[in-house]
Design a protein around this motif. Structure first.
Motif, PDB file in Angstrom:
ATOM      1  N   SER A   1      51.744 -25.824  42.920  1.00  0.00           N
ATOM      2  CA  SER A   1      51.959 -24.534  42.268  1.00  0.00           C
ATOM      3  C   SER A   1      53.376 -24.429  41.724  1.00  0.00           C
ATOM      4  O   SER A   1      53.607 -23.817  40.670  1.00  0.00           O
ATOM      5  CB  SER A   1      51.673 -23.391  43.244  1.00  0.00           C
ATOM      6  OG  SER A   1      52.535 -23.447  44.365  1.00  0.00           O
ATOM      7  N   ALA A   2      54.338 -25.031  42.401  1.00  0.00           N
ATOM      8  CA  ALA A   2      55.717 -25.017  41.924  1.00  0.00           C
ATOM      9  C   ALA A   2      55.837 -25.748  40.595  1.00  0.00           C
ATOM     10  O   ALA A   2      56.502 -25.281  39.659  1.00  0.00           O
ATOM     11  CB  ALA A   2      56.629 -25.650  42.965  1.00  0.00           C
ATOM     12  N   HIS A   3      55.183 -26.909  40.491  1.00  0.00           N
ATOM     13  CA  HIS A   3      55.202 -27.663  39.237  1.00  0.00           C
ATOM     14  C   HIS A   3      54.583 -26.845  38.108  1.00  0.00           C
ATOM     15  O   HIS A   3      55.104 -26.815  36.986  1.00  0.00           O
ATOM     16  CB  HIS A   3      54.430 -28.973  39.406  1.00  0.00           C
ATOM     17  CG  HIS A   3      55.220 -30.071  40.041  1.00  0.00           C
ATOM     18  ND1 HIS A   3      56.321 -30.650  39.439  1.00  0.00           N
ATOM     19  CD2 HIS A   3      55.062 -30.721  41.232  1.00  0.00           C
ATOM     20  CE1 HIS A   3      56.808 -31.603  40.224  1.00  0.00           C
ATOM     21  NE2 HIS A   3      56.068 -31.660  41.319  1.00  0.00           N
ATOM     22  N   LEU A   4      53.462 -26.183  38.384  1.00  0.00           N
ATOM     23  CA  LEU A   4      52.775 -25.420  37.347  1.00  0.00           C
ATOM     24  C   LEU A   4      53.614 -24.225  36.893  1.00  0.00           C
ATOM     25  O   LEU A   4      53.716 -23.951  35.682  1.00  0.00           O
ATOM     26  CB  LEU A   4      51.409 -24.962  37.850  1.00  0.00           C
ATOM     27  CG  LEU A   4      50.542 -24.185  36.853  1.00  0.00           C
ATOM     28  CD1 LEU A   4      50.290 -25.017  35.594  1.00  0.00           C
ATOM     29  CD2 LEU A   4      49.218 -23.780  37.497  1.00  0.00           C
ATOM     30  N   ALA A   5      54.202 -23.494  37.836  1.00  0.00           N
ATOM     31  CA  ALA A   5      55.052 -22.355  37.470  1.00  0.00           C
ATOM     32  C   ALA A   5      56.222 -22.808  36.610  1.00  0.00           C
ATOM     33  O   ALA A   5      56.588 -22.146  35.624  1.00  0.00           O
ATOM     34  CB  ALA A   5      55.546 -21.651  38.728  1.00  0.00           C
ATOM     35  N   ALA A   6      56.819 -23.934  36.977  1.00  0.00           N
ATOM     36  CA  ALA A   6      57.947 -24.460  36.201  1.00  0.00           C
ATOM     37  C   ALA A   6      57.507 -24.892  34.811  1.00  0.00           C
ATOM     38  O   ALA A   6      58.191 -24.639  33.818  1.00  0.00           O
ATOM     39  CB  ALA A   6      58.576 -25.628  36.948  1.00  0.00           C
ATOM     40  N   GLU A   7      56.353 -25.534  34.722  1.00  0.00           N
ATOM     41  CA  GLU A   7      55.837 -26.005  33.432  1.00  0.00           C
ATOM     42  C   GLU A   7      55.547 -24.841  32.487  1.00  0.00           C
ATOM     43  O   GLU A   7      55.820 -24.914  31.278  1.00  0.00           O
ATOM     44  CB  GLU A   7      54.556 -26.808  33.660  1.00  0.00           C
ATOM     45  CG  GLU A   7      53.854 -27.250  32.386  1.00  0.00           C
ATOM     46  CD  GLU A   7      52.483 -27.836  32.667  1.00  0.00           C
ATOM     47  OE1 GLU A   7      51.657 -27.849  31.731  1.00  0.00           O
ATOM     48  OE2 GLU A   7      52.229 -28.254  33.815  1.00  0.00           O
ATOM     49  N   LEU A   8      54.996 -23.747  33.023  1.00  0.00           N
ATOM     50  CA  LEU A   8      54.625 -22.605  32.194  1.00  0.00           C
ATOM     51  C   LEU A   8      55.787 -21.636  31.962  1.00  0.00           C
ATOM     52  O   LEU A   8      55.648 -20.679  31.200  1.00  0.00           O
ATOM     53  CB  LEU A   8      53.464 -21.855  32.849  1.00  0.00           C
ATOM     54  CG  LEU A   8      52.149 -22.626  32.987  1.00  0.00           C
ATOM     55  CD1 LEU A   8      51.125 -21.810  33.744  1.00  0.00           C
ATOM     56  CD2 LEU A   8      51.612 -23.036  31.615  1.00  0.00           C
ATOM     57  N   GLY A   9      56.903 -21.870  32.635  1.00  0.00           N
ATOM     58  CA  GLY A   9      58.046 -20.985  32.468  1.00  0.00           C
ATOM     59  C   GLY A   9      57.815 -19.605  33.029  1.00  0.00           C
ATOM     60  O   GLY A   9      58.272 -18.602  32.480  1.00  0.00           O
ATOM     61  N   LEU A  10      57.113 -19.539  34.180  1.00  0.00           N
ATOM     62  CA  LEU A  10      56.819 -18.265  34.828  1.00  0.00           C
ATOM     63  C   LEU A  10      57.656 -18.103  36.087  1.00  0.00           C
ATOM     64  O   LEU A  10      57.985 -19.089  36.753  1.00  0.00           O
ATOM     65  CB  LEU A  10      55.335 -18.203  35.213  1.00  0.00           C
ATOM     66  CG  LEU A  10      54.319 -18.136  34.086  1.00  0.00           C
ATOM     67  CD1 LEU A  10      52.902 -18.243  34.629  1.00  0.00           C
ATOM     68  CD2 LEU A  10      54.490 -16.843  33.288  1.00  0.00           C
ATOM     69  N   PRO A  11      57.990 -16.878  36.472  1.00  0.00           N
ATOM     70  CA  PRO A  11      58.601 -16.666  37.788  1.00  0.00           C
ATOM     71  C   PRO A  11      57.614 -17.046  38.887  1.00  0.00           C
ATOM     72  O   PRO A  11      56.397 -16.978  38.686  1.00  0.00           O
ATOM     73  CB  PRO A  11      58.931 -15.174  37.797  1.00  0.00           C
ATOM     74  CG  PRO A  11      58.100 -14.569  36.723  1.00  0.00           C
ATOM     75  CD  PRO A  11      57.839 -15.628  35.706  1.00  0.00           C
ATOM     76  N   TYR A  12      58.143 -17.421  40.036  1.00  0.00           N
ATOM     77  CA  TYR A  12      57.344 -18.067  41.080  1.00  0.00           C
ATOM     78  C   TYR A  12      57.484 -17.321  42.394  1.00  0.00           C
ATOM     79  O   TYR A  12      58.596 -16.985  42.824  1.00  0.00           O
ATOM     80  CB  TYR A  12      57.831 -19.505  41.240  1.00  0.00           C
ATOM     81  CG  TYR A  12      57.099 -20.363  42.239  1.00  0.00           C
ATOM     82  CD1 TYR A  12      55.714 -20.428  42.265  1.00  0.00           C
ATOM     83  CD2 TYR A  12      57.809 -21.151  43.142  1.00  0.00           C
ATOM     84  CE1 TYR A  12      55.045 -21.245  43.166  1.00  0.00           C
ATOM     85  CE2 TYR A  12      57.153 -21.973  44.040  1.00  0.00           C
ATOM     86  CZ  TYR A  12      55.773 -22.016  44.057  1.00  0.00           C
ATOM     87  OH  TYR A  12      55.115 -22.830  44.952  1.00  0.00           O
ATOM     88  N   ALA A  13      56.344 -17.047  43.040  1.00  0.00           N
ATOM     89  CA  ALA A  13      56.329 -16.404  44.356  1.00  0.00           C
ATOM     90  C   ALA A  13      55.722 -17.372  45.356  1.00  0.00           C
ATOM     91  O   ALA A  13      54.562 -17.778  45.213  1.00  0.00           O
ATOM     92  CB  ALA A  13      55.535 -15.111  44.312  1.00  0.00           C
ATOM     93  N   PHE A  14      56.488 -17.734  46.384  1.00  0.00           N
ATOM     94  CA  PHE A  14      56.026 -18.707  47.379  1.00  0.00           C
ATOM     95  C   PHE A  14      55.663 -18.020  48.683  1.00  0.00           C
ATOM     96  O   PHE A  14      56.421 -17.188  49.195  1.00  0.00           O
ATOM     97  CB  PHE A  14      57.091 -19.769  47.654  1.00  0.00           C
ATOM     98  CG  PHE A  14      56.582 -20.858  48.574  1.00  0.00           C
ATOM     99  CD1 PHE A  14      55.928 -21.967  48.060  1.00  0.00           C
ATOM    100  CD2 PHE A  14      56.723 -20.740  49.957  1.00  0.00           C
ATOM    101  CE1 PHE A  14      55.427 -22.943  48.904  1.00  0.00           C
ATOM    102  CE2 PHE A  14      56.221 -21.712  50.805  1.00  0.00           C
ATOM    103  CZ  PHE A  14      55.572 -22.827  50.276  1.00  0.00           C
TER     104      PHE A  14
END
Length: 333
Positions: free
Chosen positions: A182-195
Motif C-alpha cells: 500500500s505504501a508503494h501504491l500511495a507513493a506511485e499515485l501521489g496520494l497522502p497515506y494513512a498507515f
C-alpha cells in the motif's frame, strides 16, 4: 451524555503533529448498534470542541461488535453535528463499491461541507468473503484501477459517466494501508497515506519509509502520513491498564477463534503471558513517550487515535487526556 469538563484548544496551524480520531462505533457488551452510533455523534462533538483535526469512520460488514458500516451516511451525520473538524471515511473499501457511486456520495458531502470532507480508500473487504461477494458480485477489478477511475470522476474533464455532485466538490483523498504494498501504491499515485499501526505495528517503519522515499507528486505535492494508534489514557497507570483489560480480552478471544463484544473490564479475561499487544495504555507521561516513539519510527505528520474502552464517559476522558498530551509532542519535520 455524561463526559468530562473540557476546555477547547485553539485550532493550530503550526508544525506540531496533529491528532485525529478513528471511531469504529463499537458495540460494546450490553449495548446496541443504535447506542453505538449515538455515542459516535457525541464523541465527535467532543473531538471538535477539543481541537482534534479530523474524525474518520471505517467500513466494516457483518461484524457484531462494529456499527460503522456505512461511512458516507455516518460522516454526513457527524459533519452536521460538528463545526470545524474534518470528517470522512477511514475508509471506503473500494473493491466493494462502484467508483462512480463513491464519487457521487463524497462529492455530495463535500458540497454540503466544503473544505471539511476526507475520503480514505482501503483495499480490504471489511468482512467475510461472502459479504464482499454480496456487495460486489461483478467481475473483479484491481484496486489501483478503481482508484484511478474514482479520481477521474472528481476532475473537470468530460467523462462518459459523469458524477455530477463531484464536479467542483472534491474531498481530500487518502490511501489507507497496513503493508509495504500500500505504501508503494500511495507513493506511485501521489496520494497522502494513512498507515494502520494499530493493526500491524511491526510493518509501520518500513512502509512509511518506502512511501517517503518513492513518493511522486500527484494530487498532493509532498508526502503526508497519518498513523493510526490504539490508545487508552487515564490519570494513573493502574487505571489505564484496568480500562485496557477490555481490548486485551477481546484480542485474546479473537486469537482463539472466538468473537465477543468488548467486555466490561471487570468481566474481562486476560492472559498476562501474551503481553500488551499494539494498544498503548498509560498515564499522560508514559503515553507521551510512547507516542513520541511512534512518531520517531514512522515520521508521522499526524496521529489518528482509536480508543477501545467499554465505558463511554471513560473513553471521552481518554480522548481529552490525549489532546492535552498532543500539545507536548515534537514538531513535525
Amino acid at each position: 451524555m455524561d463526559g468530562p469538563v473540557v476546555v477547547a484548544h485553539p485550532v493550530r496551524d503550526d508544525a506540531r503533529v496533529r491528532v485525529s480520531v478513528l471511531d469504529t462505533s463499537p458495540i460494546v457488551a450490553g449495548s446496541t448498534a443504535r447506542e453505538a452510533l449515538q455515542r459516535t455523534v457525541d464523541l465527535a462533538a467532543l473531538a471538535d470542541e477539543l481541537g482534534y483535526h479530523r474524525y474518520w469512520l471505517p467500513e466494516h460488514h457483518s461484524m457484531r461488535g462494529v456499527a460503522s458500516a456505512a461511512p458516507a451516511v455516518a460522516a454526513a451525520r457527524v459533519a452536521d453535528a460538528t463545526r470545524r473538524i474534518r470528517v470522512g471515511a477511514g475508509g471506503v473499501l473500494l473493491l466493494n463499491h462502484p467508483p462512480l457511486v463513491v464519487a457521487e456520495q463524497f462529492g455530495t458531502l463535500a458540497a454540503f461541507h466544503p473544505g471539511r470532507i476526507d475520503l480514505g480508500l482501503g483495499r480490504a473487504l471489511g468482512g467475510p468473503q461472502r459479504v464482499a461477494d454480496a456487495l460486489n458480485p461483478g467481475p473483479a477489478e484491481s484496486f489501483s484501477s478503481r482508484i484511478k477511475e474514482l479520481l477521474t470522476h472528481f476532475s473537470d474533464s468530460d467523462q462518459p459517466l459523469r458524477a455530477t455532485p463531484a464536479q467542483g466538490n472534491v474531498p481530500d483523498v487518502w490511501l489507507l494501508g497496513s503493508s509495504t504494498a500500500s505504501a508503494h501504491l500511495a507513493a506511485e499515485l501521489g496520494l497522502p497515506y494513512a498507515f494502520a499501526y494499530h493493526l500491524r505495528p511491526a510493518e509501520a517503519a518500513a512502509a512509511t519509509r518506502i512511501y517517503r522515499e518513492t513518493f511522486r507528486p500527484g494530487r498532493t505535492l509532498e508526502p503526508s502520513i497519518v498513523v493510526s494508534v490504539a490508545v487508552v489514557a487515564a490519570a494513573t497507570e493502574e487505571r489505564a491498564e484496568w480500562l485496557a483489560r477490555s481490548i486485551r480480552a477481546k484480542a485474546l478471544s479473537r486469537s482463539r477463534g472466538e468473537r465477543i463484544l468488548l467486555p466490561r473490564p471487570e468481566d474481562a479475561t486476560v492472559d498476562p503471558a501474551i503481553g500488551p499487544g499494539p494498544v498503548l495504555a498509560g498515564a499522560p507521561a508514559a503515553l507521551r513517550n510512547s507516542l513520541r516513539t511512534v512518531i520517531a519510527e514512522t515520521g508521522a505528520d499526524e496521529l489518528m487515535i482509536t480508543t477501545p474502552i467499554h465505558d463511554h464517559a471513560e473513553r471521552k476522558r481518554s480522548y481529552a487526556l490525549v489532546r492535552e498530551i498532543s500539545d507536548t509532542l515534537p514538531p513535525r519535520a
